[in-house]
Scaffold this motif. Structure first.
Motif, PDB file in Angstrom:
ATOM      1  N   VAL A 134      28.743  38.000  29.495  1.00  0.00           N
ATOM      2  CA  VAL A 134      28.958  37.305  30.765  1.00  0.00           C
ATOM      3  C   VAL A 134      28.308  35.927  30.707  1.00  0.00           C
ATOM      4  O   VAL A 134      28.897  34.931  31.136  1.00  0.00           O
ATOM      5  CB  VAL A 134      28.395  38.127  31.947  1.00  0.00           C
ATOM      6  N   ARG A 135      27.105  35.862  30.142  1.00  0.00           N
ATOM      7  CA  ARG A 135      26.396  34.584  30.037  1.00  0.00           C
ATOM      8  C   ARG A 135      27.170  33.598  29.164  1.00  0.00           C
ATOM      9  O   ARG A 135      27.317  32.429  29.512  1.00  0.00           O
ATOM     10  CB  ARG A 135      25.008  34.784  29.460  1.00  0.00           C
ATOM     11  N   THR A 158      34.422  29.985  38.495  1.00  0.00           N
ATOM     12  CA  THR A 158      33.622  30.436  37.352  1.00  0.00           C
ATOM     13  C   THR A 158      32.600  31.468  37.781  1.00  0.00           C
ATOM     14  O   THR A 158      32.439  32.511  37.135  1.00  0.00           O
ATOM     15  CB  THR A 158      32.922  29.216  36.706  1.00  0.00           C
ATOM     16  N   PHE A 159      31.923  31.219  38.883  1.00  0.00           N
ATOM     17  CA  PHE A 159      30.922  32.177  39.352  1.00  0.00           C
ATOM     18  C   PHE A 159      31.555  33.415  39.978  1.00  0.00           C
ATOM     19  O   PHE A 159      30.981  34.497  39.911  1.00  0.00           O
ATOM     20  CB  PHE A 159      29.932  31.498  40.299  1.00  0.00           C
ATOM     21  N   THR A 160      32.731  33.277  40.532  1.00  0.00           N
ATOM     22  CA  THR A 160      33.438  34.443  41.053  1.00  0.00           C
ATOM     23  C   THR A 160      33.829  35.368  39.901  1.00  0.00           C
ATOM     24  O   THR A 160      33.672  36.595  39.993  1.00  0.00           O
ATOM     25  CB  THR A 160      34.682  34.009  41.846  1.00  0.00           C
ATOM     26  N   LYS A 161      34.322  34.794  38.809  1.00  0.00           N
ATOM     27  CA  LYS A 161      34.661  35.597  37.625  1.00  0.00           C
ATOM     28  C   LYS A 161      33.418  36.253  37.032  1.00  0.00           C
ATOM     29  O   LYS A 161      33.464  37.418  36.628  1.00  0.00           O
ATOM     30  CB  LYS A 161      35.352  34.733  36.565  1.00  0.00           C
ATOM     31  N   ASN A 168      30.184  28.724  28.756  1.00  0.00           N
ATOM     32  CA  ASN A 168      31.379  28.062  28.224  1.00  0.00           C
ATOM     33  C   ASN A 168      32.195  27.418  29.345  1.00  0.00           C
ATOM     34  O   ASN A 168      32.642  26.267  29.221  1.00  0.00           O
ATOM     35  CB  ASN A 168      32.231  29.057  27.443  1.00  0.00           C
ATOM     36  N   ASP A 169      32.375  28.136  30.436  1.00  0.00           N
ATOM     37  CA  ASP A 169      33.122  27.585  31.574  1.00  0.00           C
ATOM     38  C   ASP A 169      32.397  26.393  32.198  1.00  0.00           C
ATOM     39  O   ASP A 169      33.023  25.396  32.568  1.00  0.00           O
ATOM     40  CB  ASP A 169      33.362  28.664  32.633  1.00  0.00           C
ATOM     41  N   ALA A 194      32.652  40.253  36.604  1.00  0.00           N
ATOM     42  CA  ALA A 194      32.276  40.833  35.316  1.00  0.00           C
ATOM     43  C   ALA A 194      30.961  41.599  35.403  1.00  0.00           C
ATOM     44  O   ALA A 194      30.798  42.664  34.793  1.00  0.00           O
ATOM     45  CB  ALA A 194      32.184  39.739  34.260  1.00  0.00           C
ATOM     46  N   LEU A 195      30.020  41.079  36.184  1.00  0.00           N
ATOM     47  CA  LEU A 195      28.739  41.773  36.364  1.00  0.00           C
ATOM     48  C   LEU A 195      28.916  43.087  37.121  1.00  0.00           C
ATOM     49  O   LEU A 195      28.304  44.090  36.784  1.00  0.00           O
ATOM     50  CB  LEU A 195      27.748  40.882  37.103  1.00  0.00           C
TER      51      LEU A 195
END
Length: 73
Positions: free
Chosen positions: A29-30, A60-63, A35-36, A67-68
């Motif tokens: 996730v990091r 980006t933070f929503t994705k 990268n984004d 994922a988290l």
């Protein structure tokens, strides 16, 4: 924050990137998040529209959040 303090979006992205390195999260996730954020900073350096890149930052933070949540299950 951007309009109140007069910060450029690229400055915010750089600071957020440093914060992402400090918080605990799975490495996959990091890596995707960094990268984004790098892609957003790259596009901002070429003069892309700030509003579009702000939307990309939110996405980006929503994705990453999705994922988290998926990793926690």
């Amino acid at each position: 924050m951007k309009t109140k303090k007069g910060l450029a979006l690229v400055d915010i992205v750089r600071e957020v990137t440093m914060f992402v390195f400090k918080i605990k999260m799975p490495s996959d996730v990091r890596v995707r998040l960094i990268n984004d954020l790098a892609d957003i900073e790259y596009r901002l350096s070429f003069g892309c529209n700030d509003k579009l890149q702000l939307g990309s930052l939110i996405s980006t933070f929503t994705k990453a959040r999705s994922a988290l949540v998926a990793a926690a299950k």
